[in-house]
Design a protein around this motif. Structure first.
Motif, PDB file in Angstrom:
ATOM      1  N   GLN A 159       0.835  -1.207   0.000  1.00 37.78           N
ATOM      2  CA  GLN A 159       0.000   0.000   0.000  1.00 37.78           C
ATOM      3  C   GLN A 159       0.870   1.257   0.000  1.00 37.78           C
ATOM      4  O   GLN A 159       0.565   2.225  -0.698  1.00 37.78           O
ATOM      5  CB  GLN A 159      -0.941   0.004   1.201  1.00 37.78           C
ATOM      6  CG  GLN A 159      -2.015  -1.049   1.122  1.00 37.78           C
ATOM      7  CD  GLN A 159      -2.908  -1.060   2.353  1.00 37.78           C
ATOM      8  OE1 GLN A 159      -2.614  -0.469   3.378  1.00 37.78           O
ATOM      9  NE2 GLN A 159      -4.030  -1.745   2.233  1.00 37.78           N
ATOM     10  N   LYS A 175     -10.344  -4.429   9.391  1.00 36.50           N
ATOM     11  CA  LYS A 175     -10.637  -3.198   8.657  1.00 36.50           C
ATOM     12  C   LYS A 175      -9.454  -2.230   8.620  1.00 36.50           C
ATOM     13  O   LYS A 175      -9.481  -1.236   7.900  1.00 36.50           O
ATOM     14  CB  LYS A 175     -11.852  -2.504   9.269  1.00 36.50           C
ATOM     15  CG  LYS A 175     -13.114  -3.326   9.071  1.00 36.50           C
ATOM     16  CD  LYS A 175     -14.322  -2.670   9.689  1.00 36.50           C
ATOM     17  CE  LYS A 175     -15.507  -3.608   9.535  1.00 36.50           C
ATOM     18  NZ  LYS A 175     -16.598  -3.011   8.854  1.00 36.50           N
ATOM     19  N   ALA A 193      -7.907  -1.158   5.127  1.00 39.72           N
ATOM     20  CA  ALA A 193      -8.749  -0.193   4.407  1.00 39.72           C
ATOM     21  C   ALA A 193      -8.679   1.172   5.087  1.00 39.72           C
ATOM     22  O   ALA A 193      -8.627   2.211   4.411  1.00 39.72           O
ATOM     23  CB  ALA A 193     -10.197  -0.680   4.356  1.00 39.72           C
ATOM     24  N   GLN A 246      -5.377   2.688   4.079  1.00 42.39           N
ATOM     25  CA  GLN A 246      -5.406   3.115   2.683  1.00 42.39           C
ATOM     26  C   GLN A 246      -6.204   4.396   2.533  1.00 42.39           C
ATOM     27  O   GLN A 246      -5.783   5.329   1.841  1.00 42.39           O
ATOM     28  CB  GLN A 246      -5.989   2.016   1.786  1.00 42.39           C
ATOM     29  CG  GLN A 246      -6.005   2.379   0.317  1.00 42.39           C
ATOM     30  CD  GLN A 246      -4.617   2.620  -0.244  1.00 42.39           C
ATOM     31  OE1 GLN A 246      -3.696   1.876   0.039  1.00 42.39           O
ATOM     32  NE2 GLN A 246      -4.459   3.658  -1.035  1.00 42.39           N
ATOM     33  N   ASN A 247      -7.342   4.472   3.176  1.00 44.97           N
ATOM     34  CA  ASN A 247      -8.165   5.682   3.120  1.00 44.97           C
ATOM     35  C   ASN A 247      -7.432   6.871   3.741  1.00 44.97           C
ATOM     36  O   ASN A 247      -7.511   7.994   3.230  1.00 44.97           O
ATOM     37  CB  ASN A 247      -9.510   5.460   3.812  1.00 44.97           C
ATOM     38  CG  ASN A 247     -10.386   4.485   3.059  1.00 44.97           C
ATOM     39  OD1 ASN A 247     -10.211   4.262   1.868  1.00 44.97           O
ATOM     40  ND2 ASN A 247     -11.331   3.878   3.755  1.00 44.97           N
TER      41      ASN A 247
END
Length: 174
Positions: free
Chosen positions: A47, A128, A131, A134-135
């Motif tokens: 990532q 989670k 994610a 990444q967000n």
């Protein structure tokens, strides 16, 4: 009277000593295990690389670059990724994580964290987390890329100003 004072001192010292006891190596190991620390790091590396690539692409947007320049840029990105993977390898990070957790939490805190991360809620949080990271990285890029573009413009302007000054200084000495 002396025994009363001694008893009082022991009563006050015992809870403080118990609260301040650092976590054992086994507690820290268990915490890192239930937190999936190693897997989290290993998941984050691709990532980070993708974000790095995206940031470079955004910085280069609107610029025409030759195939040779693209090749050099890709080479720089590849070297940077390799260095990052080497620097952020678990065998290098694990002792740092251990020290951080040992220095930050006492044994009681560590047990509470183990209980949380071993729970279904803690495991869902960990599921989670990629994610979420990444967000977060995408949101941060929106802030950082314009700043980097401004920095690049400032550096280019300074370089042009220096070149003009050198030219005019050279013309004056002739």
């Amino acid at each position: 009277m002396k025994s009363y004072a001694l008893a009082l001192a022991l009563m006050l010292a015992s809870p403080l000593a118990a609260l301040a006891a650092p976590p054992s190596d086994a507690q820290v190991s268990r915490l890192l295990e239930v937190m999936r620390a190693r897997q989290t790091v290993e998941t984050m590396l691709p990532q980070i690389e993708a974000s790095q690539q995206q940031m470079v692409e955004q910085m280069m947007a609107g610029r025409e670059i030759t195939p040779a320049e693209r090749e050099r840029l890709n080479s720089v990105i590849a070297r940077s990724s390799a260095q990052m993977r080497k620097s952020l390898a678990w065998d290098k990070l694990e002792p740092i994580y251990r020290d951080i957790y040992r220095d930050t939490f006492d044994g009681q805190d560590t047990d509470a964290l183990i209980a949380f991360y071993a729970s279904p809620t803690g495991q869902r949080l960990l599921d989670k987390m990629p994610a979420l990271m990444q967000n977060t990285m995408s949101a941060m890029q929106k802030l950082v890329v314009p700043m980097m573009q401004e920095l690049q413009k400032d550096i280019e302007a300074e370089a042009r100003n220096d070149a003009v000054k050198r030219k005019s200084a050279g013309a004056e000495t002739k």
